[in-house]
Motif scaffolding. Structure first.
Motif, PDB file in Angstrom:
ATOM      1  N   VAL A  86      10.492  -0.098  -6.329  1.00 23.87           N
ATOM      2  CA  VAL A  86       9.151   0.477  -6.161  1.00 23.87           C
ATOM      3  C   VAL A  86       9.117   1.846  -6.820  1.00 23.87           C
ATOM      4  O   VAL A  86      10.142   2.481  -7.056  1.00 23.87           O
ATOM      5  CB  VAL A  86       8.778   0.593  -4.672  1.00 23.87           C
ATOM      6  CG1 VAL A  86       8.714  -0.779  -4.007  1.00 23.87           C
ATOM      7  CG2 VAL A  86       9.774   1.482  -3.952  1.00 23.87           C
ATOM      8  N   VAL A  87       7.913   2.314  -7.066  1.00 16.62           N
ATOM      9  CA  VAL A  87       7.695   3.648  -7.642  1.00 16.62           C
ATOM     10  C   VAL A  87       7.415   4.612  -6.494  1.00 16.62           C
ATOM     11  O   VAL A  87       6.690   4.282  -5.546  1.00 16.62           O
ATOM     12  CB  VAL A  87       6.535   3.629  -8.646  1.00 16.62           C
ATOM     13  CG1 VAL A  87       6.267   5.045  -9.168  1.00 16.62           C
ATOM     14  CG2 VAL A  87       6.848   2.678  -9.794  1.00 16.62           C
ATOM     15  N   ALA A  88       8.021   5.788  -6.563  1.00 11.79           N
ATOM     16  CA  ALA A  88       7.826   6.799  -5.525  1.00 11.79           C
ATOM     17  C   ALA A  88       6.345   7.011  -5.270  1.00 11.79           C
ATOM     18  O   ALA A  88       5.524   7.060  -6.194  1.00 11.79           O
ATOM     19  CB  ALA A  88       8.490   8.120  -5.935  1.00 11.79           C
ATOM     20  N   GLY A  89       6.016   7.061  -3.942  1.00  9.51           N
ATOM     21  CA  GLY A  89       4.627   7.275  -3.546  1.00  9.51           C
ATOM     22  C   GLY A  89       3.923   6.017  -3.091  1.00  9.51           C
ATOM     23  O   GLY A  89       2.834   6.090  -2.496  1.00  9.51           O
ATOM     24  N   ILE A 142       7.115   1.370   5.185  1.00  8.18           N
ATOM     25  CA  ILE A 142       7.414   2.758   4.748  1.00  8.18           C
ATOM     26  C   ILE A 142       6.242   3.265   3.923  1.00  8.18           C
ATOM     27  O   ILE A 142       5.872   2.658   2.912  1.00  8.18           O
ATOM     28  CB  ILE A 142       8.707   2.813   3.909  1.00  8.18           C
ATOM     29  CG1 ILE A 142       9.877   2.207   4.688  1.00  8.18           C
ATOM     30  CG2 ILE A 142       9.037   4.250   3.515  1.00  8.18           C
ATOM     31  CD1 ILE A 142      11.164   2.117   3.890  1.00  8.18           C
ATOM     32  N   GLN A 143       5.651   4.352   4.363  1.00  7.39           N
ATOM     33  CA  GLN A 143       4.520   4.952   3.641  1.00  7.39           C
ATOM     34  C   GLN A 143       5.039   6.027   2.681  1.00  7.39           C
ATOM     35  O   GLN A 143       5.983   6.752   2.976  1.00  7.39           O
ATOM     36  CB  GLN A 143       3.531   5.578   4.632  1.00  7.39           C
ATOM     37  CG  GLN A 143       2.892   4.557   5.570  1.00  7.39           C
ATOM     38  CD  GLN A 143       1.927   5.221   6.540  1.00  7.39           C
ATOM     39  OE1 GLN A 143       1.924   6.428   6.679  1.00  7.39           O
ATOM     40  NE2 GLN A 143       1.108   4.408   7.194  1.00  7.39           N
ATOM     41  N   HIS A 144       4.351   6.113   1.544  1.00  7.63           N
ATOM     42  CA  HIS A 144       4.656   7.146   0.526  1.00  7.63           C
ATOM     43  C   HIS A 144       6.166   7.218   0.277  1.00  7.63           C
ATOM     44  O   HIS A 144       6.850   8.185   0.609  1.00  7.63           O
ATOM     45  CB  HIS A 144       4.150   8.524   0.959  1.00  7.63           C
ATOM     46  CG  HIS A 144       2.687   8.559   1.253  1.00  7.63           C
ATOM     47  ND1 HIS A 144       1.731   8.400   0.277  1.00  7.63           N
ATOM     48  CD2 HIS A 144       2.016   8.704   2.430  1.00  7.63           C
ATOM     49  CE1 HIS A 144       0.525   8.469   0.826  1.00  7.63           C
ATOM     50  NE2 HIS A 144       0.674   8.642   2.138  1.00  7.63           N
ATOM     51  N   THR A 155       6.733  -2.682   2.478  1.00  7.51           N
ATOM     52  CA  THR A 155       6.989  -3.390   3.741  1.00  7.51           C
ATOM     53  C   THR A 155       8.192  -4.302   3.553  1.00  7.51           C
ATOM     54  O   THR A 155       8.225  -5.141   2.640  1.00  7.51           O
ATOM     55  CB  THR A 155       5.770  -4.217   4.180  1.00  7.51           C
ATOM     56  OG1 THR A 155       4.656  -3.342   4.368  1.00  7.51           O
ATOM     57  CG2 THR A 155       6.073  -4.934   5.486  1.00  7.51           C
ATOM     58  N   LEU A 156       9.205  -4.127   4.417  1.00  8.22           N
ATOM     59  CA  LEU A 156      10.380  -4.978   4.409  1.00  8.22           C
ATOM     60  C   LEU A 156      10.230  -5.977   5.558  1.00  8.22           C
ATOM     61  O   LEU A 156      10.197  -5.581   6.740  1.00  8.22           O
ATOM     62  CB  LEU A 156      11.649  -4.134   4.608  1.00  8.22           C
ATOM     63  CG  LEU A 156      11.938  -3.090   3.519  1.00  8.22           C
ATOM     64  CD1 LEU A 156      13.163  -2.249   3.886  1.00  8.22           C
ATOM     65  CD2 LEU A 156      12.149  -3.760   2.178  1.00  8.22           C
ATOM     66  N   THR A 182       7.392   2.663  10.213  1.00  7.93           N
ATOM     67  CA  THR A 182       6.698   1.993  11.332  1.00  7.93           C
ATOM     68  C   THR A 182       7.150   0.527  11.395  1.00  7.93           C
ATOM     69  O   THR A 182       7.279  -0.118  10.342  1.00  7.93           O
ATOM     70  CB  THR A 182       5.172   2.039  11.156  1.00  7.93           C
ATOM     71  OG1 THR A 182       4.757   3.396  10.940  1.00  7.93           O
ATOM     72  CG2 THR A 182       4.466   1.479  12.393  1.00  7.93           C
ATOM     73  N   VAL A 183       7.419   0.042  12.611  1.00 14.88           N
ATOM     74  CA  VAL A 183       7.701  -1.394  12.801  1.00 14.88           C
ATOM     75  C   VAL A 183       6.371  -2.097  13.100  1.00 14.88           C
ATOM     76  O   VAL A 183       5.671  -1.750  14.061  1.00 14.88           O
ATOM     77  CB  VAL A 183       8.701  -1.620  13.941  1.00 14.88           C
ATOM     78  CG1 VAL A 183       8.903  -3.126  14.172  1.00 14.88           C
ATOM     79  CG2 VAL A 183      10.033  -0.945  13.621  1.00 14.88           C
ATOM     80  N   THR A 184       5.999  -3.042  12.274  1.00 16.21           N
ATOM     81  CA  THR A 184       4.701  -3.716  12.407  1.00 16.21           C
ATOM     82  C   THR A 184       4.923  -5.221  12.697  1.00 16.21           C
ATOM     83  O   THR A 184       6.034  -5.730  12.639  1.00 16.21           O
ATOM     84  CB  THR A 184       3.877  -3.538  11.121  1.00 16.21           C
ATOM     85  OG1 THR A 184       4.575  -4.163  10.035  1.00 16.21           O
ATOM     86  CG2 THR A 184       3.671  -2.061  10.806  1.00 16.21           C
ATOM     87  N   GLY A 185       3.803  -5.939  12.977  1.00 16.87           N
ATOM     88  CA  GLY A 185       3.836  -7.387  13.243  1.00 16.87           C
ATOM     89  C   GLY A 185       3.705  -7.691  14.731  1.00 16.87           C
ATOM     90  O   GLY A 185       3.715  -6.781  15.575  1.00 16.87           O
TER      91      GLY A 185
END
Length: 580
Positions: free
Chosen positions: A11-14, A66-68, A18-19, A52-55
């Motif tokens: 990915v590109v920084a910024g 992971i944001q940004h 989502t893993l 953040t853990v989502t789902g």
């Protein structure tokens, strides 16, 4: 079983990442691991604000968002089901960082002197992976650039530098050259450009009129320049110090000696740069001290070397002499006195002469270290039954290390022993050691007193005897002596300058009082001191009387019977005793 596991990502920084991690039917604790370290327990990732853990937890979804994305997120991640002892496959998250905007040193306009080659340097910093740089002119890629890269401290980003060399024949003014930097994060690249401007620095000439010139006269400096592009400003300086009050091409000033050694410079500037030219002024001036000689203190038998340097224009002559002597000792900056003796001590003068301009001189002292010398009166006086003193005056360079009084079987250097006290006082002329006896007895007049002084060069001894004073003071202590100076001074206006010195002595029979000696011993005997001066229009017959308490001199002019009270003045040289 895992229905979803994290996969390797680039990915590109910024960006947002989502893993995935799904474990249907599992209701236990799920941990996310980053480079072998747990990020938190379950969905509590408070230590990582961007994580953040989502789902749907009930459906077994535990995705890591992971944001940004930052470079710190470049790591290996795992999803673990703790109670089931299950681990997902490790997933490598690779973060790409685009280079910063490329920068060409000296841009956006690069000015060259005509005939100089062109060297351009372009920086593309902080990229992951390292940026590639190409140079473009008129839509064509330029070959031959030198390329280097540097790994930064984080071990992931790199900075790239590319240097392009173009010969003078391969460049033209107004050309635009582009530096383009790119990597996987920015495939289309980032670019910047410079414009080539071939110019020449100002060509400057500085004139000085008149030359030569005597110190204190007016001089005009003119700074003429040719430049492309045109001159933007002038800056003047003298001896490296900016002359703020002058900004044009002309500078007028009254010159002094400093213009001979401190050049005046004119700096002419255009957009390309500056050209500086400087000139000295041939100023005629009298001697100025360049290296000031220092007074010396040397040991007996050693050499003494004085250094005295002057500047002057035209050339000057230097003369070394001893004060009071007309003998020329040297015509050089250095004066060397070999194996100095005590008689070499004194004042020396370094004199410089600039013919038809001026002269100057500097005086220094030579002090010769040697053994002490004692110069005290060998017979001193005191009154029976009173407190008495005998004094020992020592001249010594260096100062005496020790001074001792001895008589009979007694030796005393300082302090009190019985009736005797020794005190030592330093003066500008030397050291005075005083032996005080609290109550003079007849035996004191029969005793021989020995004053001895030592320093590192040797010693000196003086034998002093104590003599009983004759007579006695009146009950009121009213005995005075009156002295006059040698001769009368007749001025053109027929004024007469009459100098009188009035003092009180303990006893008029003392030799110091009878002889009128003016010096250390005499001063020590004085109880009251006044010196007066009288000026009259004719040579009168004078009657003089003295006020007992205030020691004022009263003079009566006989022809008009007028009484004059006189004030104090500096004491004259006492030469004659003429009244009591």
């Amino acid at each position: 079983m895992f229905s979803q596991q994290p996969q390797d990502l680039v990915v590109v920084a910024g960006q947002l990442v989502t893993l995935p991690c799904s474990i249907p039917g599992y209701n236990g604790v799920v941990l996310w691991i980053k480079n072998g370290l747990a990020l938190g327990v379950g969905r509590d990732l408070s230590g990582y604000p961007r994580y953040t853990v989502t789902g749907n937890h009930g459906s077994g979804e535990h995705h890591l968002q992971i944001q940004h994305v930052e470079l710190t997120d470049d790591a290996v991640f795992e999803c673990q089901a703790v109670q089931a002892a299950m681990r997902s496959r490790p997933a490598r998250l690779t973060v790409l960082v685009p280079p910063e905007d490329p920068v060409i040193s000296g841009g956006p306009v690069v000015s060259l002197r005509a005939g100089d080659p062109l060297n351009l340097t372009c920086h593309a910093d902080n990229a992951k992976p390292a940026a590639s740089i190409i140079w473009i002119r008129n839509g064509e890629v330029l070959n031959g650039a030198m390329y280097s890269k540097t790994l930064l401290r984080d071990g992931k980003r790199e900075s790239t530098v590319s240097t392009l060399y173009l010969s003078p024949s391969n460049i033209e003014t107004g050309q635009q050259i582009i530096c383009k930097a790119s990597n996987k994060a920015v495939p289309n690249g980032k670019e910047t450009s410079v414009t080539i401007d071939i110019q020449h620095l100002p060509l400057v000439n500085l004139s000085v009129e008149p030359q030569p010139v005597l110190e204190g006269n007016l001089v005009k400096f003119h700074c003429s320049a040719k430049a492309n592009p045109p001159v933007t400003h002038y800056r003047w300086a003298k001896g490296g110090s900016i002359i703020k009050e002058v900004s044009g091409d002309t500078y007028e000033v009254i010159v002094d000696h400093s213009f001979f050694t401190e050049p005046v410079s004119c700096e002419v500037t255009n957009p390309l740069g500056s050209t500086n030219i400087s000139r000295n002024v041939d100023v005629y001036f009298g001697p100025r001290m360049a290296a000031e000689p220092q007074s010396l203190q040397v040991d007996l038998g050693s050499d003494a070397v004085f250094n005295c340097a002057w500047t002057g224009n035209p050339s000057l002559t230097i003369v070394w002499m001893k004060r009071g002597s007309g003998v020329v000792l040297s015509n050089e900056n250095l004066l060397t006195l070999k194996s100095v003796r005590q008689e070499d001590a004194g004042k020396y003068v370094c004199r410089a002469v600039v013919p038809r301009v001026g002269a100057g001189e500097k005086e220094v002292s030579l002090t010769v270290n040697g053994p002490p010398t004692i110069s005290s009166t060998q017979t001193q006086q005191a009154l029976h039954g009173e407190k008495g003193q005998i004094k020992c005056f020592i001249r010594s360079t260096p100062p005496p290390d020790r001074i001792a009084w001895s008589w009979k079987e007694t030796v005393l250097e300082s302090g009190t022993s019985g009736r005797y006290t020794v005190e030592t006082v330093n003066t500008e002329e030397g050291v005075i050691s005083t032996l005080t006896m609290s109550n003079i007895v007849p035996a004191d007049f029969q005793t021989i007193y020995n004053c001895t002084a030592w320093n590192s060069f040797g010693s000196d001894t003086e034998i002093i005897r104590l003599k009983e004073q004759g007579g006695s003071q009146g009950s009121t202590g009213s005995t005075f002596l009156l002295f006059k100076s040698r001769g009368w001074g007749f001025l053109e206006s027929n004024q007469v300058a009459f100098y009188v010195h009035c003092c009180r002595c303990p006893n008029p029979s003392l030799p110091t009082c009878k002889q009128g000696t003016h010096g250390h011993d005499y001063a020590s005997q004085m109880h009251t001191h006044s010196c007066v001066r009288l000026s009259v229009n004719k040579s009168p017959q004078l009657n003089a009387s003295i006020s007992l308490n205030e020691c004022k001199l009263k003079v009566i002019r006989q022809w008009d019977n007028e009484t004059i009270l006189l004030g104090k003045c500096l004491p004259p040289q006492i030469t004659e005793r003429f009244g009591n």
